[in-house]
Design an enzyme around this catalytic site. Structure first.
Site, PDB file in Angstrom:
ATOM      1  N   GLU A  30       0.789  -1.248   0.000  1.00 21.00           N
ATOM      2  CA  GLU A  30       0.000   0.000   0.000  1.00 21.00           C
ATOM      3  C   GLU A  30       0.818   1.294   0.000  1.00 21.00           C
ATOM      4  OE1 GLU A  30      -3.156  -0.197   3.000  1.00 21.00           O
ATOM      5  OE2 GLU A  30      -3.194  -2.386   2.876  1.00 21.00           O
ATOM      6  N   HIS A  43       1.093  -1.807  17.314  1.00 21.41           N
ATOM      7  CA  HIS A  43       0.923  -0.418  17.779  1.00 21.41           C
ATOM      8  C   HIS A  43       2.142   0.121  18.500  1.00 21.41           C
ATOM      9  CE1 HIS A  43      -3.253  -1.863  17.287  1.00 21.41           C
ATOM     10  NE2 HIS A  43      -3.393  -0.676  16.756  1.00 21.41           N
TER      11      HIS A  43
HETATM   12  N1  GLN Z   1      -4.920  -2.979   5.006  1.00 25.36           N
HETATM   13  C1  GLN Z   1      -4.791  -1.951   5.975  1.00 25.36           C
HETATM   14  C2  GLN Z   1      -3.327  -1.797   6.369  1.00 25.36           C
HETATM   15  O1  GLN Z   1      -2.651  -2.745   6.462  1.00 25.36           O
HETATM   16  C3  GLN Z   1      -5.589  -2.266   7.212  1.00 25.36           C
HETATM   17  C4  GLN Z   1      -5.405  -1.208   8.261  1.00 25.36           C
HETATM   18  C5  GLN Z   1      -6.417  -1.256   9.374  1.00 25.36           C
HETATM   19  O2  GLN Z   1      -7.042  -2.254   9.616  1.00 25.36           O
HETATM   20  N2  GLN Z   1      -6.563  -0.209  10.099  1.00 25.36           N
HETATM   21  O3  GLN Z   1      -2.870  -0.704   6.621  1.00 25.36           O
END
Ligand code: GLN
Ligand code: ZN
Length: 772
Positions: A499, A709
């Site tokens: 992404e 996190h």
């Molecule tokens: N596909 C998204 C990512 O990996 C999912 C993020 C999320 O669930 N907040 O960033």
């Protein structure tokens, strides 16, 4: 109290804390990185608070009438309350100094963890996309006034000529949102400690009085929610006892109990029986209370603090007029704190004027509050021209092109039940096994890989026009190659593209769909220093062209392993955008779902065999009142199914959800009918696994084995233990291994180490299973 100070006629429950240019984020992150000292951070925060007070006064709130809330936070308001009352998780007991206090560094340590000590659990704040840190309370928690931060901030305001109104999470909500500490005995509830907690609040109230506070705001949204474990009668009894006790405190400011996010229902008469002086009710989400009259101040939350529409000011004023039937003392406020919305529409030069005219961000909402307050004082005629201007903007919005699109509407109107359902799961499983040929305990990630500074710079360069689309595309492809190579090296089974081209999982789609607008400076705090820029969904939604197909097919061209296409689901797109308020969410969700359905068909048609549709926000939008659950779950689950039900049996649909309180929504998650579901589970050490087991969830499931996190790298043993727990309860064939969430906010070093450990642990588990 002998004489009750006047409550301001107009106020807000809170204001964005992060700064117009995210100054707080920058300062806090610099402190974490060791680039500035605690003193420098404190100074930056003090500047920000001073600027906020100044701004609010210039927008029409009074400098000395307690209308400006003192509602700053370095990280989270629930953590603030925890640290104020000394409720430090046991593993962080060392952070409490000899004199009983906790400093700023200690505060951040609880939020972010340290070494083997995991941070406090994070979870969503009511029905919003804000995350708070869950306090841990046990029989041994030593409540005492451990931080004077709020007191100092009020003193700071007083010293600069203001009289502000300190805001803190109230004692009932604080305990309702807490979880029992690890050592708490079976059956212990944090609320059992209410009587020990109240003296600390009383001490705080006395100290706030001493520095000049005439009013204090205690936030009690816990009283409106039915999604809270404690039985209602227990909550009501705690409310009565807390506010009778605090109301009886010898030295205190006048107490304003604010209850945002929904109606108080039966908690309202209970509060009105106690000695508190003012109660704030949410008249945007809740209705006008019936059968009640009172002498206390009723603060009508008629300006929506949770959305960005300029809205119906005439209607808001009418609600206040009705409230006058219940009390002679009526004030106006926002329905919630404004920290859910960005600072200022005026700060959005790129938005079209027709759109900005329909909008109100925090600053504009403060202006609306000031207008309505003027109306309350001087009569409606004094503000009629402002009310008319808002009505005119609303009418223009209803009539504007794009708000209703005939083609989109006829498509949603023609939907039939078949459009919402896929074939039998056994047949799908067989077809997918054959098509994908995955090993036992398949491994994958949730989608994003670290968003490096380079990626951000490249994206910014494209936006500025400094590089061409071709250069940008090549840079992103280079990043995809790197991420694919890395996954191959580590040995992951289902590959993602990482992404890199997405600034944000919702905004990216918003930018590529019709019906949305995106902002430049519209940042909203999500948790700690993390902010998002929600898009504005203003019109009917459609997809002008394929969005993700080229990225996914490029990625698939680099590897023989299956590549997982990556989309954001309709509910999440709605939850993390500011949605239109002029039609039911169900209709908006189906429009988004159809756009995604077309995208999924295109991905499948281009040879992508696995498609993940993220729905991290499914739980978050769950209404706070139980009576509204069934309808919500019906349309939300329906929209996911509408998006995904068009595929062949052999195409594997994944979904991802970002939380571990699976309980309430487990049936809904089952009804999504995804082939594989990944969820957060590491922070809570697989607490969710028994729920999965009991629900009889029959398809693939990946409970997260590492918490993304925090920068902490989980050890192989730790991951092995979690895999073991999952395998102990869930039928082996269903188990997937993955992190808790996307890796976007992580650095590369820790990501590589962590994923390598995940694979080492998985291989060991595979060997162990093979040896059986
Ligand atoms: N596909 C998204 C990512 O990996 C999912 C993020 C999320 O669930 N907040 O960033
Ligand atoms: Zn997630």
């Amino acid at each position: 109290m002998t004489t009750i100070p006047a409550f301001p006629t107009g106020t807000i429950l809170g204001y964005p804390r992060i700064g117009r240019r995210r100054e707080l984020k920058r300062a806090v992150e610099a402190f974490w990185a060791g680039k500035i000292s605690a003193e420098e951070l404190e100074a930056a925060a003090a500047d920000l608070r001073a600027a906020t007070r100044e701004r609010l006064a210039s927008l029409g709130l009074g400098r000395t009438d307690s209308s400006i809330p003192e509602a700053f936070s370095y990280y989270d308001q629930v953590l603030d309350a925890a640290v104020t009352v000394g409720a430090v998780p046991q593993r962080f007991a060392r952070l409490v100094k000899d004199d009983g206090t906790i400093d700023l560094a200690g505060y951040f340590t609880i939020a972010r963890g340290e070494g083997q000590d995991t941070p406090a659990e994070m979870t969503k704040w009511f029905d919003s996309n804000y995350h708070y840190l869950v306090p841990e309370i046990g029989p041994e928690t030593d409540f005492h006034l451990a931080s004077d931060r709020l007191i100092r901030e009020v003193a700071e305001a007083t010293a600069s000529g203001y009289r502000t109104r300190p805001v803190i999470v109230g004692p009932v909500t604080f305990l309702l949102l807490s979880k029992p500490s690890v050592d708490a005995p079976e059956g212990f509830s944090p609320l059992d400690r209410l009587d020990d907690l109240l003296p600390v609040y009383a001490e705080l109230l006395a100290a706030l009085t001493a520095v000049g506070a005439e009013w204090v705001q205690l936030d009690e949204p816990g009283l409106v929610s039915e999604s809270i474990e404690a039985p209602r009668d227990v909550v009501l009894a705690a409310t009565a006892s807390a506010y009778t006790s605090l109301g009886g405190a010898p030295v205190r400011p006048a107490i304003f109990v604010a209850a945002p996010y929904a109606s108080l229902d039966d908690a309202l008469p209970v509060l009105l029986e106690t000695p508190v002086e003012a109660v704030g009710i949410d008249l945007v989400k809740g209705d006008l209370p019936s059968g009640i009259t009172t002498d206390k101040v009723l603060v009508g939350g008629v300006i929506d603090g949770h959305n960005i529409w300029r809205g119906d000011l005439e209607g808001a004023f009418a609600s206040l007029e009705s409230l006058k039937g219940l009390s002679p003392h009526v004030a106006v406020s926002t329905s919630t704190s404004l920290f859910h919305v960005p600072h200022d529409v005026e700060d959005e030069p790129l938005l079209e004027e027709w759109l900005t005219n329909w909008l109100a961000f925090a600053d504009q909402k403060v202006g609306q509050v000031a207008t309505l307050a003027k109306g309350l004082i001087e009569g409606k005629a004094a503000i009629q021209s402002e009310l008319d201007a808002a009505t005119e903007a609303l009418e223009a919005r209803h009539a504007a092109a794009g708000v209703r699109d005939g083609a989109v509407r006829s498509r949603t109107a023609a939907l039939t039940p078949e459009d919402f359902s896929r074939g039998d799961y056994a047949a799908r499983l067989a077809a997918q096994d054959e098509a994908l040929n995955l090993p036992f305990l398949p491994t994958t990630t949730i989608g994003s890989f670290p968003q490096t500074g380079d990626i951000r710079k490249t994206r910014a360069a494209l936006v500025r026009g400094d590089i061409s689309v071709e250069e940008y595309t090549e840079a992103m492809r280079a990043e995809i190659r790197r991420v694919v190579d890395l996954q191959e090296e580590i040995g992951l089974d289902v590959i993602v593209h990482g992404e890199p081209e997405r600034n944000d999982m919702v905004q990216y789609f918003a930018e590529n769909l019709d019906g949305f607008a995106v902002t430049q400076n519209g940042w909203v705090q999500s948790y700690g220093s993390r902010c998002t820029r929600p898009s504005i969904l203003w019109g009917d939604v459609s997809r002008p062209a394929p969005i993700t197909v080229e990225w996914s097919t490029y990625t698939q061209s680099l590897t023989s392993k299956p590549v997982k296409g990556m989309l954001t689901g309709p509910v999440t797109i709605l939850a993390w955008s500011f949605v239109r308020d002029d039609q039911p969410l169900r209709e908006t969700a189906n429009q988004v779902a159809l756009a995604l359905r077309d995208e999924i068909a295109d991905l499948e048609g281009s040879g992508i065999g696995i498609i993940q549709v993220d729905e991290p926000a499914l739980r978050e939008l769950l209404p706070l009142k139980t009576k509204d659950h069934a309808d919500y779950l019906d349309w939300s689950v329906g929209s996911f199914r509408l998006a995904t039900a068009g595929v062949e049996d052999r195409t594997q649909i994944h979904t991802h959800l970002c939380y571990s309180e699976f309980g309430v929504v487990i049936d809904a998650i089952n009804r999504l009918d995804a082939d594989v579901t990944s969820i957060e589970a590491a922070r809570s050490k697989m607490e969710v696994v028994p729920d999965i087991k009991h629900s009889g969830f029959g398809r693939g499931i990946g409970p997260g084995v590492y918490d993304i996190h925090s920068p902490r790298v989980p050890s192989v043993e730790e991951i092995s233990d979690l895999i073991e727990i999952a395998l102990g309860s869930i039928p082996e064939r269903q188990v997937w291994v993955n992190p808790d969430c996307g890796l976007k906010t992580r650095g590369y070093d820790e990501t590589v180490q962590s994923l390598t450990n995940v694979l080492t642990a998985t291989r060991a588990a595979r060997e162990k299973a093979a040896a059986k």
